[in-house]
Design a protein around this motif. Sequence first.
Motif, PDB file in Angstrom:
ATOM      1  N   THR A  25       0.842  -1.191   0.000  1.00 59.39           N
ATOM      2  CA  THR A  25       0.000   0.000   0.000  1.00 59.39           C
ATOM      3  C   THR A  25       0.881   1.246   0.000  1.00 59.39           C
ATOM      4  OG1 THR A  25      -0.100   0.255   2.412  1.00 59.39           O
ATOM      5  CG2 THR A  25      -1.703  -1.250   1.384  1.00 59.39           C
ATOM      6  N   TYR A  26       0.280   2.363  -0.343  1.00 56.22           N
ATOM      7  CA  TYR A  26       1.031   3.628  -0.364  1.00 56.22           C
ATOM      8  C   TYR A  26       1.515   3.993   1.043  1.00 56.22           C
ATOM      9  CZ  TYR A  26       2.197   8.525  -1.204  1.00 56.22           C
ATOM     10  OH  TYR A  26       2.854   9.731  -1.285  1.00 56.22           O
ATOM     11  N   ASP A  27       0.694   3.761   2.051  1.00 57.92           N
ATOM     12  CA  ASP A  27       1.106   4.065   3.425  1.00 57.92           C
ATOM     13  C   ASP A  27       2.321   3.234   3.819  1.00 57.92           C
ATOM     14  OD1 ASP A  27      -0.888   5.936   3.711  1.00 57.92           O
ATOM     15  OD2 ASP A  27      -2.290   4.572   4.721  1.00 57.92           O
ATOM     16  N   GLU A  28       2.341   1.967   3.405  1.00 62.20           N
ATOM     17  CA  GLU A  28       3.498   1.117   3.686  1.00 62.20           C
ATOM     18  C   GLU A  28       4.724   1.598   2.914  1.00 62.20           C
ATOM     19  OE1 GLU A  28       1.091  -3.075   4.621  1.00 62.20           O
ATOM     20  OE2 GLU A  28       2.097  -2.772   2.682  1.00 62.20           O
ATOM     21  N   LEU A  29       4.512   2.155   1.736  1.00 56.22           N
ATOM     22  CA  LEU A  29       5.622   2.717   0.963  1.00 56.22           C
ATOM     23  C   LEU A  29       6.244   3.904   1.701  1.00 56.22           C
ATOM     24  CD1 LEU A  29       7.282   2.826  -1.679  1.00 56.22           C
ATOM     25  CD2 LEU A  29       5.482   4.284  -2.644  1.00 56.22           C
ATOM     26  N   LEU A  30       5.408   4.785   2.254  1.00 56.05           N
ATOM     27  CA  LEU A  30       5.917   5.921   3.013  1.00 56.05           C
ATOM     28  C   LEU A  30       6.675   5.457   4.255  1.00 56.05           C
ATOM     29  CD1 LEU A  30       2.999   8.524   2.867  1.00 56.05           C
ATOM     30  CD2 LEU A  30       5.208   8.637   1.695  1.00 56.05           C
ATOM     31  N   THR A  31       6.176   4.416   4.903  1.00 59.13           N
ATOM     32  CA  THR A  31       6.859   3.867   6.074  1.00 59.13           C
ATOM     33  C   THR A  31       8.237   3.341   5.703  1.00 59.13           C
ATOM     34  OG1 THR A  31       4.760   3.255   7.134  1.00 59.13           O
ATOM     35  CG2 THR A  31       6.745   2.106   7.873  1.00 59.13           C
ATOM     36  N   ALA A  32       8.299   2.638   4.564  1.00 56.96           N
ATOM     37  CA  ALA A  32       9.585   2.109   4.095  1.00 56.96           C
ATOM     38  C   ALA A  32      10.548   3.250   3.770  1.00 56.96           C
ATOM     39  CB  ALA A  32       9.364   1.229   2.867  1.00 56.96           C
ATOM     40  N   VAL A  33      10.047   4.301   3.146  1.00 55.57           N
ATOM     41  CA  VAL A  33      10.883   5.456   2.811  1.00 55.57           C
ATOM     42  C   VAL A  33      11.478   6.058   4.081  1.00 55.57           C
ATOM     43  CG1 VAL A  33      10.796   7.850   2.004  1.00 55.57           C
ATOM     44  CG2 VAL A  33       9.743   6.030   0.640  1.00 55.57           C
ATOM     45  N   GLU A  34      10.653   6.234   5.075  1.00 55.59           N
ATOM     46  CA  GLU A  34      11.106   6.827   6.347  1.00 55.59           C
ATOM     47  C   GLU A  34      12.198   5.980   6.992  1.00 55.59           C
ATOM     48  OE1 GLU A  34       9.276   8.239  10.690  1.00 55.59           O
ATOM     49  OE2 GLU A  34       7.970   7.391   9.138  1.00 55.59           O
ATOM     50  N   LYS A  35      12.005   4.658   6.972  1.00 51.70           N
ATOM     51  CA  LYS A  35      12.973   3.768   7.603  1.00 51.70           C
ATOM     52  C   LYS A  35      14.305   3.789   6.868  1.00 51.70           C
ATOM     53  CE  LYS A  35      14.660   0.575  10.264  1.00 51.70           C
ATOM     54  NZ  LYS A  35      15.045   0.869  11.673  1.00 51.70           N
ATOM     55  N   PHE A  36      14.266   3.669   5.560  1.00 48.68           N
ATOM     56  CA  PHE A  36      15.516   3.653   4.798  1.00 48.68           C
ATOM     57  C   PHE A  36      16.245   4.994   4.889  1.00 48.68           C
ATOM     58  CE2 PHE A  36      13.421   0.084   2.370  1.00 48.68           C
ATOM     59  CZ  PHE A  36      14.288  -0.897   2.828  1.00 48.68           C
ATOM     60  N   LYS A  37      15.497   6.066   4.912  1.00 47.64           N
ATOM     61  CA  LYS A  37      16.118   7.375   5.090  1.00 47.64           C
ATOM     62  C   LYS A  37      16.861   7.441   6.423  1.00 47.64           C
ATOM     63  CE  LYS A  37      15.769  11.079   3.588  1.00 47.64           C
ATOM     64  NZ  LYS A  37      16.758  11.934   2.884  1.00 47.64           N
ATOM     65  N   SER A  38      16.274   6.856   7.443  1.00 50.08           N
ATOM     66  CA  SER A  38      16.853   6.940   8.790  1.00 50.08           C
ATOM     67  C   SER A  38      18.178   6.185   8.905  1.00 50.08           C
ATOM     68  CB  SER A  38      15.853   6.399   9.829  1.00 50.08           C
ATOM     69  OG  SER A  38      15.710   4.996   9.718  1.00 50.08           O
ATOM     70  N   VAL A  39      18.397   5.214   8.022  1.00 52.11           N
ATOM     71  CA  VAL A  39      19.653   4.451   8.061  1.00 52.11           C
ATOM     72  C   VAL A  39      20.613   4.898   6.955  1.00 52.11           C
ATOM     73  CG1 VAL A  39      18.575   2.452   9.149  1.00 52.11           C
ATOM     74  CG2 VAL A  39      18.709   2.571   6.644  1.00 52.11           C
ATOM     75  N   GLY A  40      20.292   6.001   6.295  1.00 52.15           N
ATOM     76  CA  GLY A  40      21.193   6.568   5.300  1.00 52.15           C
ATOM     77  C   GLY A  40      21.189   5.879   3.954  1.00 52.15           C
ATOM     78  N   LEU A  41      20.127   5.149   3.627  1.00 53.81           N
ATOM     79  CA  LEU A  41      20.022   4.449   2.350  1.00 53.81           C
ATOM     80  C   LEU A  41      18.965   5.120   1.476  1.00 53.81           C
ATOM     81  CD1 LEU A  41      20.974   1.876   0.760  1.00 53.81           C
ATOM     82  CD2 LEU A  41      18.963   0.729   1.706  1.00 53.81           C
ATOM     83  N   THR A  42      19.276   5.337   0.229  1.00 51.13           N
ATOM     84  CA  THR A  42      18.294   5.920  -0.680  1.00 51.13           C
ATOM     85  C   THR A  42      17.107   4.969  -0.802  1.00 51.13           C
ATOM     86  OG1 THR A  42      19.981   7.066  -1.982  1.00 51.13           O
ATOM     87  CG2 THR A  42      17.841   6.715  -3.033  1.00 51.13           C
ATOM     88  N   PRO A  43      15.899   5.423  -0.475  1.00 53.39           N
ATOM     89  CA  PRO A  43      14.750   4.522  -0.549  1.00 53.39           C
ATOM     90  C   PRO A  43      14.415   4.093  -1.985  1.00 53.39           C
ATOM     91  CG  PRO A  43      14.291   6.351   0.935  1.00 53.39           C
ATOM     92  CD  PRO A  43      15.561   6.691   0.202  1.00 53.39           C
ATOM     93  N   ILE A  44      14.344   5.068  -2.908  1.00 51.17           N
ATOM     94  CA  ILE A  44      13.915   4.771  -4.273  1.00 51.17           C
ATOM     95  C   ILE A  44      14.876   5.427  -5.259  1.00 51.17           C
ATOM     96  CG2 ILE A  44      12.047   4.929  -5.968  1.00 51.17           C
ATOM     97  CD1 ILE A  44      10.112   5.357  -3.629  1.00 51.17           C
ATOM     98  N   GLU A  45      15.389   4.647  -6.200  1.00 52.41           N
ATOM     99  CA  GLU A  45      16.233   5.207  -7.260  1.00 52.41           C
ATOM    100  C   GLU A  45      15.354   5.669  -8.420  1.00 52.41           C
ATOM    101  OE1 GLU A  45      18.667   6.474  -8.479  1.00 52.41           O
ATOM    102  OE2 GLU A  45      20.342   6.045  -7.156  1.00 52.41           O
ATOM    103  N   CYS A  46      15.807   6.720  -9.110  1.00 53.30           N
ATOM    104  CA  CYS A  46      15.110   7.215 -10.291  1.00 53.30           C
ATOM    105  C   CYS A  46      16.056   8.130 -11.058  1.00 53.30           C
ATOM    106  CB  CYS A  46      13.836   7.971  -9.908  1.00 53.30           C
ATOM    107  SG  CYS A  46      12.867   8.555 -11.320  1.00 53.30           S
ATOM    108  N   GLY A  47      16.017   8.062 -12.377  1.00 58.01           N
ATOM    109  CA  GLY A  47      16.836   8.932 -13.208  1.00 58.01           C
ATOM    110  C   GLY A  47      15.966   9.929 -13.946  1.00 58.01           C
ATOM    111  N   GLU A  48      15.563  10.989 -13.264  1.00 52.28           N
ATOM    112  CA  GLU A  48      14.603  11.935 -13.834  1.00 52.28           C
ATOM    113  C   GLU A  48      15.222  12.867 -14.877  1.00 52.28           C
ATOM    114  OE1 GLU A  48      10.969  14.033 -14.485  1.00 52.28           O
ATOM    115  OE2 GLU A  48      11.612  11.981 -14.050  1.00 52.28           O
ATOM    116  N   LYS A  49      16.530  12.814 -15.055  1.00 53.37           N
ATOM    117  CA  LYS A  49      17.147  13.635 -16.094  1.00 53.37           C
ATOM    118  C   LYS A  49      16.551  13.315 -17.455  1.00 53.37           C
ATOM    119  CE  LYS A  49      21.595  14.896 -18.172  1.00 53.37           C
ATOM    120  NZ  LYS A  49      23.079  14.703 -18.140  1.00 53.37           N
ATOM    121  N   GLU A  50      16.184  12.047 -17.665  1.00 55.88           N
ATOM    122  CA  GLU A  50      15.627  11.628 -18.943  1.00 55.88           C
ATOM    123  C   GLU A  50      14.105  11.804 -19.013  1.00 55.88           C
ATOM    124  OE1 GLU A  50      17.234   8.003 -20.619  1.00 55.88           O
ATOM    125  OE2 GLU A  50      18.925   8.094 -19.248  1.00 55.88           O
ATOM    126  N   LEU A  51      13.512  12.337 -17.964  1.00 60.67           N
ATOM    127  CA  LEU A  51      12.097  12.717 -17.897  1.00 60.67           C
ATOM    128  C   LEU A  51      11.125  11.548 -17.959  1.00 60.67           C
ATOM    129  CD1 LEU A  51      12.073  15.983 -20.087  1.00 60.67           C
ATOM    130  CD2 LEU A  51      12.302  15.764 -17.617  1.00 60.67           C
TER     131      LEU A  51
END
Length: 440
Positions: free
Chosen positions: A188-214
């Motif tokens: 779920t989206y709420d679980e995604l936000l929880t995962a983002v918060e946790k990974f951020k807290s341990v210094g790991l990028t939660p989600i990779e993305c290359g937005e330079k290519e749009l």
Amino acid sequence: MLKKILSVMMSAVLLLSVGACGSADTLAEPADHGTSSDASAPESEEPKEPITLTLWSQWPSDSDGMKKPLDNVIAAWNEANPNVQIEVDTINTESYKQKIKIASSSNELPDIFFSWGAGFAKPFVEAGRVLELTPYIDDTIKNSILPGTLENYTYDGKVYGLPSYMWLGVLYCNQKLFDDNGVKVPDTYDELLTAVEKFKSVGLTPIECGEKELWTGIQWQNAFALRTAGMEECVKALSKETSFDTPEFAQSGQLLADLVSAGAFSDAVMGREEAEAEANFAQEKAAMILMGDWAATTFMAEDSLARDHITVKNVPSVSGGKDPDVFLGGAIDTFMVSAQTEHPEESVAALKYICENLCRESYLAGASLPAWKLDVDMSEIDPLTRQITELSQTASGFMLAWDTFLEGEDADIHLSAVANLFGGKSNGEDFAKAMDKISD
């Protein structure tokens, strides 16, 4: 249209689930058996003098999952056809989009060129820049491709391209990183936000993305729109039948904006290319990445630290939302022939060979799902591609990425609107209003 998209992908799922056996390491013999015997499209003859056909593609880097399969196909063709050689010119995706548009406007397209069907190629077709393939398509071709896969290359009842493969957008998750940090892979989206918060807290990028290519970043908003507005409303708005300025489309933009605000993506996301983003995930520098099935080639490479730890999911559902089992994907990638080519017969024969064999080679390489009926040994398919294939069997529908559904400037408006979300320059309501310019 929704039924056509669904039937195409379900045909692929049925084909893949059978697990047919056959030779998996040989290319089909290059031959002009895809040309109709009708008087309007005579069998091609071996040219009296050697000729060279120019082909444009969008896979310049060895990290591109399609580069090696295409190289193999072109090499096989050139070896078997000394009098009809193919030279390839290639640049990365976003640069390619601009190059092909400029070439079409100036009537300087190469003999054969990669394109996306639907709205992307429509201006080329309407300008008379693309050779109609209808006279060249016989029962051999019709019986070799999956039902409905010509739909996105058909304009006013005439066919201008052949399918080369199908794609599926999935959320790649590093299960080991999730387990090591006590985080649940999100449904779920709420679980995604929880995962983002946790990974951020341990210094790991939660989600990779290359937005330079749009185009890479729009997958997030496009998928969220399936969850908030649903596939049917997405198709209606993209077809200019209804407005984008609705709470549902605003929410799809806001969900992405909230991810950005939560620190889900690297601070360097706007300057990062797709290849770098995929490499970072492969080297376990990030926990997740949303990308097409072609990325499996990078993630299963021998030097990938993540190769044995990857699980794939659909984009998480949204509370109170719609279509949790609809995926981004479809048959949209193709090759076309210039209407100005001096060698139409040879170009069409090469195009048919390239599309069919690129489908085979890219599937065996773990870079795509088939749009042609293939006879392959499923044991030759890597575990991650098999996992993606199995995940596709859970789908209730499939939706094209919006930048290929839309035409010309409309696609550019969409790409910019999503980039503003990634750059923190807009919110969901801003996004919906920007998209509504398309409806004018």
